[in-house]
Design a protein around this motif. Structure first.
Motif, short mmCIF file in Angstrom:
data_model
loop_
_atom_site.label_atom_id
_atom_site.label_comp_id
_atom_site.label_asym_id
_atom_site.label_seq_id
_atom_site.Cartn_x
_atom_site.Cartn_y
_atom_site.Cartn_z
N PRO A 96 -4.30 -14.89 -4.43
CA PRO A 96 -3.75 -16.00 -3.64
C PRO A 96 -3.11 -15.55 -2.33
O PRO A 96 -3.21 -16.27 -1.32
N ILE A 97 -2.47 -14.39 -2.30
CA ILE A 97 -1.92 -13.88 -1.05
C ILE A 97 -3.04 -13.55 -0.07
O ILE A 97 -2.98 -13.88 1.12
N ILE A 98 -4.11 -12.93 -0.56
CA ILE A 98 -5.26 -12.61 0.30
C ILE A 98 -5.87 -13.88 0.86
O ILE A 98 -6.19 -13.96 2.06
N ASP A 99 -6.03 -14.91 0.03
CA ASP A 99 -6.59 -16.17 0.51
C ASP A 99 -5.72 -16.78 1.61
O ASP A 99 -6.23 -17.28 2.62
N ALA A 100 -4.40 -16.75 1.41
CA ALA A 100 -3.49 -17.32 2.40
C ALA A 100 -3.56 -16.55 3.72
O ALA A 100 -3.54 -17.14 4.80
N ILE A 101 -3.66 -15.23 3.64
CA ILE A 101 -3.75 -14.41 4.85
C ILE A 101 -5.07 -14.67 5.57
O ILE A 101 -5.11 -14.80 6.80
N ALA A 102 -6.15 -14.76 4.82
CA ALA A 102 -7.46 -15.01 5.44
C ALA A 102 -7.48 -16.36 6.14
O ALA A 102 -7.99 -16.47 7.27
N ASP A 103 -6.92 -17.38 5.51
CA ASP A 103 -6.87 -18.70 6.15
C ASP A 103 -6.05 -18.66 7.43
O ASP A 103 -6.45 -19.21 8.46
N ALA A 104 -4.90 -17.98 7.38
CA ALA A 104 -4.06 -17.88 8.57
C ALA A 104 -4.75 -17.09 9.67
O ALA A 104 -4.68 -17.45 10.86
N ALA A 105 -5.45 -16.01 9.29
CA ALA A 105 -6.14 -15.20 10.29
C ALA A 105 -7.20 -16.00 11.03
O ALA A 105 -7.33 -15.92 12.26
N VAL A 106 -7.95 -16.79 10.29
CA VAL A 106 -8.98 -17.63 10.93
C VAL A 106 -8.34 -18.62 11.89
O VAL A 106 -8.77 -18.78 13.04
#
Length: 284
Positions: A96-106
């Protein structure tokens, strides 16, 4: 190539970079190693904390993850206001942390095809073997973050987890670089520091078309805590200054080699890579 980056003039705003990683209470790795490297390279460091670890020189005894929305909120708060020229990730702890970071990065235009380069150091375990990434998070790392990465920087244990390839020589190291590149990053760097049978520490960089090699003398020291974080942070700093990826890797290789040569004992276990040589005006 010099093992230094240009320092900002007094009162001038430095190049800004960000680390998205976990905190090391012993100060040898994680966000602490990243910020130490950034500061000594003359950069302003912004942070997004993913987890707080309880650790010292002998190992990790506890981990408290940060709520994924809070991790992403740190990024979303800092980047539009302060602005960053490059971002790196380290310990990310969970899917879930990785998903949140990926969404923010995009959303923030961070990544290989965006405005701000992204260095992904896929931290899976501490140097003592303590797990720092949930077993079910490997898929999220490969599927969500690797395709956004400008460069990924795994060590050989992480390469084995990510690709199934056991690197034992130059041929398997190149095969691992090809397999990592197939996961989506623009560049894949396979570090050779753990290739103990080699007289040198060979790193291999691959972009889908050709290989570049970055050998260096193997430094005989047990004090190498934070070496991977330091290398990835130095790559990030150089990218923030506009270096091309091969030049950033070459610069960072010199930086971490100098840090290993200056490493010092700490506590009852492993001491840290030491970038404090940068403070010596006679050191080049």
């Amino acid at each position: 190539m010099t093992a230094r980056l240009p320092l900002p003039a007094s009162g001038a705003t430095p190049v800004r970079v960000m680390t998205v990683a976990g905190s090391d209470s012993g100060g040898g790795a994680g966000i602490q190693a990243d910020m130490r490297t950034f500061a000594l390279l003359g950069l302003h460091a912004c942070v997004a904390v993913t987890a707080v670890t309880v650790q010292n020189s002998t190992g990790v005894t506890g981990i408290q993850e940060i709520e994924p929305s809070v991790v992403a909120a740190q990024m979303r708060s800092v980047v539009p206001d302060i602005g960053v020229s490059a971002v790196k990730t380290g310990m990310l702890a969970s899917g879930p942390i990785i998903d949140a970071i990926a969404d923010a990065a995009v959303d923030l235009r961070i990544g290989r095809d965006a405005d701000v380069p992204l260095v992904v150091d896929p931290v899976c375990a501490s140097m003592h073997g303590d797990p720092l990434l949930a077993a079910d998070a490997l898929g999220a790392l490969k599927e969500r973050l690797f395709p956004l990465a400008t460069v990924v920087t795994p060590n050989l244990d992480e390469v084995r987890l990510l690709t199934g390839i056991d690197v034992v020589d130059a041929d398997t190291q190149r095969a691992a670089a090809v397999a990592l590149h197939a996961l989506g990053p623009r560049w894949a760097l396979v570090k050779g520091g753990h290739l103990r049978g080699s007289d040198v520490s060979p790193d291999v960089l691959y972009d889908g078309t050709g290989f570049l090699e970055f050998p260096s003398a193997r430094i005989d020291t047990p004090h190498d805590h934070g070496a991977g974080d330091t290398l990835a942070a130095a790559i990030t700093g150089a990218l923030g200054h506009g270096y091309a990826v091969p030049d950033a890797v070459g610069f960072a290789k010199q930086w971490v080699t100098r840090g290993l040569a200056a490493a010092y004992p700490l506590g009852a276990g492993h001491g840290p890579v030491n970038p404090l040589w940068r403070l010596d005006p006679e050191a080049d």
